[in-house]
Design an enzyme around this catalytic site. Structure first.
Site, short mmCIF file in Angstrom:
data_model
loop_
_atom_site.label_atom_id
_atom_site.label_comp_id
_atom_site.label_asym_id
_atom_site.label_seq_id
_atom_site.Cartn_x
_atom_site.Cartn_y
_atom_site.Cartn_z
N GLY A 1 0.80 -1.22 0.00
CA GLY A 1 0.00 0.00 0.00
C GLY A 1 0.82 1.26 0.00
N ALA B 1 -4.47 13.50 -34.73
CA ALA B 1 -3.30 13.93 -33.96
C ALA B 1 -3.11 15.44 -34.08
CB ALA B 1 -2.06 13.19 -34.43
#
Length: 520
Positions: free
Chosen positions: A173, A408
């Site tokens: 974690g 793009a």
């Protein structure tokens, strides 16, 4: 000796003891691994004599598994405030000499305290991680401590810069706090980040892998993109943090930093007039363009080893901090793919959050095609970059150098995504696609009906020339106002600097909403 003197003497001794952390023997063990201690790292990071420590005498309150017999002042983390080049920052550094730097309820409280102070006072927060993870003896209380830290990372996001230095293990974690911060720096052969270690991987999947192969600095700086910077030593990593801070405002309440600049804004570079090859399929190095136009050629690249077909990083233009986003024609022809879109999208959002103007240098043939990209979600990932530019309200100056094709073109900070000033070089080609593909679609059927190969080839070339005349130049886009001006390459620095100066006081209001819904 008076009672007061005795108490002062006692204080001095207690401070000296606390400064030793887990003791000299464990400090020596840390040094034997080629690692610095928490306090040594802080001393390198901050201006000399500026560190103000908090909670030096806090201790854990755990009594499980005999923990009441093992207690140290500070409980495995050094926290406080100081300055970097005279600017206030808050810092915490985990101390591996105390219980392996493991996170306890008390350690979490100390970290959360400086994070709260950083947000309240509008200053960056820097975390130096070196921890074995949650302190097992404290069970759910340690997990709750991580949750408290993560919540503060989230609330501080976009409010103050958050920087994570990984100077040892970071597993389970614990990896999520660095992942929630803005920038992560790892050190070669010292840093490790993974959710589960090699032993667990071996037992679950059967894979045999080392710590370095699973989550080392090289892996995360080149393959996963988890690390924004990779350093060869702790000293280099800390130097990188100090340099990074110099480009950033202390909080979202401030403008991008501006320094005195001895590099003339009107400087020209004749080499740029010859940098674009005559052959449109030949590459060139975008780093040369960046180095030419920014102040003194100084550029701090972010994610240098990952998604190298796009370049992002910080520079200055006439003394003002800017974020640079540039396609790299020498890597995959500068095409946009999943990783490049993610990399640039997150960088654009960071710059927008902290009032850092964006300079975009465009030479992009399109998005990468193929099943791997489509199955991996190129549509959604490409939309992340599109979204980032579209929502950004900071000054945006775009220069199209050569190719700017199809979707793009739109994604790379076009005029319709609220680009403020859009320039193009005379070599710019702004179109739906290149001439070869366009002619195939527009005239392919007619050309196939021409029997003679030589005649067919000549007709194909004629149609290509016609298409190139119409679209493979910047003037068609300029005729519609989508390009504000076509500029001589040698003057790029001057024109961008002047554009940024005119946009310094730009204000844009956004519709009221709880938050956006970025295509994650």
């Amino acid at each position: 000796m008076s009672d007061q003197q005795k108490r002062i003497s006692e204080l001095v001794q207690k401070r000296a003891d606390a400064a030793l952390g887990g003791g000299q023997k464990r400090i020596d063990a840390q040094h034997s691994k080629g690692k610095l201690t928490a306090r040594e790292r802080i001393a390198l990071l901050l201006d000399e004599g500026s560190f103000e420590e908090y909670d030096m005498f806090m201790r854990h309150r755990c009594t499980n598994f005999g923990m009441e017999k093992t207690s140290f002042d500070g409980d495995g983390v050094v926290t406080g405030q100081g300055t970097i080049e005279g600017r206030l920052v808050y810092v915490f550094a985990q101390d591996f000499t105390v219980s392996g730097g493991s996170l306890s309820e008390t350690q979490a409280a100390k970290i959360c305290k400086v994070m709260d102070m950083a947000v309240r006072n509008g200053a960056p927060c820097i975390g130096l991680n070196d921890s074995g993870g949650a302190r097992i003896q404290e069970g759910v209380c340690a997990l709750a401590g991580y949750g408290e830290i993560f919540q503060r990372n989230i609330l501080a996001s976009g409010v103050i810069p958050q920087i994570s230095g990984i100077f040892g293990p970071c597993a389970g974690g614990a990896v999520y706090s660095p992942a929630l911060t803005d920038f992560t720096i790892m050190v070669k052969d010292i840093s490790y980040m993974f959710l589960t270690g090699p032993a667990v991987v071996k037992s679950v999947t059967g894979e045999t892998v080392t710590q370095e192969e699973l989550g080392g600095a090289q892996v995360h700086s080149s393959k996963s993109g988890v690390a924004h910077f990779k350093a060869d030593s702790e000293q280099e990593a800390i130097s990188t943090i100090r340099r990074l801070i110099s480009f950033l405002p202390s909080s979202n309440r401030e403008s991008a930093p501006t320094l005195d600049c001895a590099d003339p804004a009107g400087r020209v570079d004749d080499s740029l007039n010859d940098i674009i090859p005559d052959n449109p399929n030949k590459s060139y190095d975008m780093y040369k363009v960046i180095g030419s136009i920014v102040d003194n050629g100084e550029f701090l690249e972010v994610h240098r080893g990952w998604a190298r077909n796009i370049i992002v990083g910080f520079a200055r233009m006439n003394g003002r901090s800017v974020g640079i986003v540039a396609n790299q024609p020498s890597v995959l022809a500068g095409v946009l793919d999943i990783n490049a879109s993610r990399k640039a999208g997150r960088f654009v959002r960071f710059c927008d959050a902290f009032n850092i103007p964006l300079v975009t240098l465009v030479d992009v043939p399109g998005f990468l095609c193929g099943t791997q990209q489509e199955y991996g979600g190129i549509i959604t990932n490409g939309a992340k970059l599109l979204y980032a530019y579209g929502e950004a309200t900071v000054p945006k100056v775009t220069v199209t150098l050569r190719k700017s094709y199809g979707g793009a073109h739109i994604v790379m900070s076009c005029k319709q995504l609220r680009g403020d000033i859009n320039y193009a070089w005379p070599t710019a080609n702004i179109a739906v696609m290149g001439a070869d593909g366009a002619v195939e679609i527009l005239y392919g059927k007619d050309l196939k009906e021409i029997v003679d190969p030589a005649e067919r080839s000549a007709a194909f070339q004629a149609k290509k020339d016609e298409y190139n005349d119409l679209f493979c130049n910047p003037y068609n886009a300029a005729a519609y106002g989508y390009i504000d001006d076509v500029i001589e390459p040698r003057n790029t620095r001057f024109r961008v600097c002047r554009a940024l100066e005119s946009l310094a006081d730009k204000k844009v209001s956004a519709p009221s909403r709880k938050h956006d819904n970025l295509p994650l």
